[in-house]
Design a protein around this motif. Structure first.
Motif, mmCIF file in Angstrom:
data_model
loop_
_atom_site.group_PDB
_atom_site.id
_atom_site.type_symbol
_atom_site.label_atom_id
_atom_site.label_comp_id
_atom_site.label_asym_id
_atom_site.label_seq_id
_atom_site.Cartn_x
_atom_site.Cartn_y
_atom_site.Cartn_z
ATOM 1 N N CYS A 162 53.248 28.943 29.304
ATOM 2 C CA CYS A 162 53.342 30.334 29.751
ATOM 3 C C CYS A 162 54.172 30.450 31.024
ATOM 4 C CB CYS A 162 51.950 30.933 29.944
ATOM 5 S SG CYS A 162 51.097 31.282 28.386
ATOM 6 N N ALA A 163 54.027 29.503 31.948
ATOM 7 C CA ALA A 163 54.839 29.533 33.173
ATOM 8 C C ALA A 163 56.321 29.382 32.825
ATOM 9 C CB ALA A 163 54.391 28.433 34.138
ATOM 10 N N ALA A 164 56.639 28.509 31.885
ATOM 11 C CA ALA A 164 58.036 28.332 31.464
ATOM 12 C C ALA A 164 58.574 29.609 30.815
ATOM 13 C CB ALA A 164 58.156 27.151 30.502
ATOM 14 N N LEU A 180 60.847 36.378 22.858
ATOM 15 C CA LEU A 180 60.122 35.451 23.731
ATOM 16 C C LEU A 180 59.022 36.179 24.493
ATOM 17 C CD1 LEU A 180 59.853 32.547 24.770
ATOM 18 C CD2 LEU A 180 61.444 33.164 26.608
ATOM 19 N N LYS A 181 59.245 37.431 24.846
ATOM 20 C CA LYS A 181 58.189 38.188 25.528
ATOM 21 C C LYS A 181 56.973 38.359 24.618
ATOM 22 C CE LYS A 181 56.982 41.833 28.583
ATOM 23 N NZ LYS A 181 57.385 42.983 29.358
ATOM 24 N N ASP A 182 57.201 38.580 23.348
ATOM 25 C CA ASP A 182 56.087 38.665 22.396
ATOM 26 C C ASP A 182 55.326 37.338 22.335
ATOM 27 O OD1 ASP A 182 56.943 41.267 21.761
ATOM 28 O OD2 ASP A 182 58.023 40.601 19.955
ATOM 29 N N VAL A 183 56.075 36.242 22.305
ATOM 30 C CA VAL A 183 55.454 34.914 22.314
ATOM 31 C C VAL A 183 54.635 34.749 23.589
ATOM 32 C CG1 VAL A 183 55.910 32.419 22.410
ATOM 33 C CG2 VAL A 183 57.245 33.868 20.873
ATOM 34 N N TYR A 184 55.218 35.129 24.713
ATOM 35 C CA TYR A 184 54.566 35.016 26.017
ATOM 36 C C TYR A 184 53.233 35.764 26.041
ATOM 37 C CZ TYR A 184 53.978 35.757 31.092
ATOM 38 O OH TYR A 184 53.488 35.824 32.377
ATOM 39 N N ILE A 185 53.243 37.014 25.629
ATOM 40 C CA ILE A 185 52.007 37.811 25.654
ATOM 41 C C ILE A 185 50.977 37.226 24.694
ATOM 42 C CG2 ILE A 185 51.021 40.077 25.118
ATOM 43 C CD1 ILE A 185 53.743 41.228 26.213
ATOM 44 N N ASP A 186 51.405 36.821 23.516
ATOM 45 C CA ASP A 186 50.502 36.192 22.552
ATOM 46 C C ASP A 186 49.846 34.947 23.162
ATOM 47 O OD1 ASP A 186 49.647 35.721 19.553
ATOM 48 O OD2 ASP A 186 50.510 33.818 20.247
ATOM 49 N N GLU A 192 40.747 35.702 35.564
ATOM 50 C CA GLU A 192 41.114 36.890 36.357
ATOM 51 C C GLU A 192 42.633 37.021 36.435
ATOM 52 O OE1 GLU A 192 39.223 37.125 40.207
ATOM 53 O OE2 GLU A 192 37.281 36.586 39.345
ATOM 54 N N THR A 193 43.304 35.912 36.691
ATOM 55 C CA THR A 193 44.766 35.925 36.760
ATOM 56 C C THR A 193 45.363 36.343 35.423
ATOM 57 O OG1 THR A 193 44.811 34.224 38.488
ATOM 58 C CG2 THR A 193 46.811 34.485 37.163
ATOM 59 N N LEU A 194 44.890 35.722 34.355
ATOM 60 C CA LEU A 194 45.411 36.042 33.026
ATOM 61 C C LEU A 194 45.168 37.506 32.671
ATOM 62 C CD1 LEU A 194 44.274 32.813 31.189
ATOM 63 C CD2 LEU A 194 46.654 33.490 31.628
ATOM 64 N N GLU A 195 43.996 38.010 32.984
ATOM 65 C CA GLU A 195 43.684 39.411 32.681
ATOM 66 C C GLU A 195 44.673 40.346 33.384
ATOM 67 O OE1 GLU A 195 39.911 42.500 32.617
ATOM 68 O OE2 GLU A 195 39.737 40.676 33.816
ATOM 69 N N LYS A 196 44.950 40.077 34.653
ATOM 70 C CA LYS A 196 45.905 40.914 35.396
ATOM 71 C C LYS A 196 47.299 40.837 34.778
ATOM 72 C CE LYS A 196 43.538 40.492 39.812
ATOM 73 N NZ LYS A 196 43.506 39.786 41.098
ATOM 74 N N LEU A 197 47.719 39.614 34.446
ATOM 75 C CA LEU A 197 49.050 39.464 33.862
ATOM 76 C C LEU A 197 49.154 40.187 32.522
ATOM 77 C CD1 LEU A 197 49.829 35.710 34.629
ATOM 78 C CD2 LEU A 197 50.680 37.735 35.838
ATOM 79 N N ILE A 198 48.163 39.995 31.680
ATOM 80 C CA ILE A 198 48.193 40.604 30.342
ATOM 81 C C ILE A 198 48.180 42.127 30.449
ATOM 82 C CG2 ILE A 198 46.928 40.858 28.163
ATOM 83 C CD1 ILE A 198 45.907 37.899 28.707
ATOM 84 N N LYS A 199 47.280 42.647 31.268
ATOM 85 C CA LYS A 199 47.216 44.103 31.429
ATOM 86 C C LYS A 199 48.501 44.643 32.049
ATOM 87 C CE LYS A 199 42.228 44.801 31.503
ATOM 88 N NZ LYS A 199 41.064 45.232 32.303
ATOM 89 N N GLY A 200 49.145 43.843 32.906
ATOM 90 C CA GLY A 200 50.415 44.238 33.502
ATOM 91 C C GLY A 200 51.531 44.385 32.484
ATOM 92 N N HIS A 201 51.324 43.810 31.310
ATOM 93 C CA HIS A 201 52.291 43.934 30.213
ATOM 94 C C HIS A 201 51.754 44.868 29.122
ATOM 95 C CE1 HIS A 201 55.065 40.966 31.798
ATOM 96 N NE2 HIS A 201 54.021 40.198 32.087
ATOM 97 N N ASP A 248 54.734 36.378 37.797
ATOM 98 C CA ASP A 248 53.942 35.770 36.729
ATOM 99 C C ASP A 248 54.042 34.245 36.810
ATOM 100 O OD1 ASP A 248 53.816 38.462 35.942
ATOM 101 O OD2 ASP A 248 54.027 37.987 33.810
ATOM 102 N N THR A 249 55.277 33.768 37.002
ATOM 103 C CA THR A 249 55.483 32.321 37.075
ATOM 104 C C THR A 249 54.656 31.709 38.196
ATOM 105 O OG1 THR A 249 57.737 32.521 36.216
ATOM 106 C CG2 THR A 249 57.206 30.495 37.394
#
Length: 164
Positions: free
Chosen positions: A121-123, A6-12, A56-65, A133-134
């Motif tokens: 993505c929030a789910a 699910l984490k892979d799905v989330y990042i994708d 901006e939010t998405l970039e931070k989240l993605i880079k955080g992973h 992230d949520t």
């Protein structure tokens, strides 16, 4: 990237949503330039700003992973952007109010795509135990809903009547 969890799905899906925002931001600015109703222009300008905030939010989240925000190209939004240009900008309009109504229609379609993306993505973030992230994604989701409702109000209170 191989998707195994699910984490892979989330990042994708975060990457897909980032790409969707990147594409929709450009056409939203083009729609703003083509709109004639002052309130619609203002709302589309706010839409561009909201999309940038989401990116901006998405970039931070993605880079955080430890992933690259540019790691995906959203073909779904590519199609919606092509439709927005074809129907909202390139169509032969004899009336600017009718064009404004079409612009709102195309914006709604793109906003609904964003709403679906942020909601999923929030789910996923909730299921993965990522409360920060949520929370960030729910703020983006709420902003997308607000933009969608604003467009509905402009359509129902000004543009549709003028176009009729």
């Amino acid at each position: 990237m191989t998707i195994n969890t699910l984490k892979d799905v989330y990042i994708d899906q975060l990457q897909d949503l980032y790409s969707a925002c990147e594409q929709s931001k450009i056409v939203t600015a083009e729609l703003k330039d083509a709109a004639s109703n002052a309130r619609l222009k203002e709302a589309l300008d706010a839409g561009v700003k909201g999309i940038e905030d989401g990116m901006e939010t998405l970039e931070k989240l993605i880079k955080g992973h430890d992933a690259d925000p540019e790691g995906e190209h959203c073909k779904g939004m590519e199609g919606l952007v092509n439709e927005a240009r074809a129907h909202g900008l390139e169509e032969d309009f004899g009336d600017s109010d009718a064009q404004d109504a079409m612009i709102i229609t195309q914006y709604h379609r793109m906003a609904h795509y964003a709403i679906a993306g942020y909601g999923c993505c929030a789910a996923f973030a909730t299921q993965l135990g990522l409360p920060g992230d949520t929370e960030a994604l729910k703020k983006c989701l709420d902003a997308s809903y607000d933009g969608d409702r604003t467009m509905t109000q402009i359509a129902e209170n000004q543009v549709n009547d003028a176009a009729a």
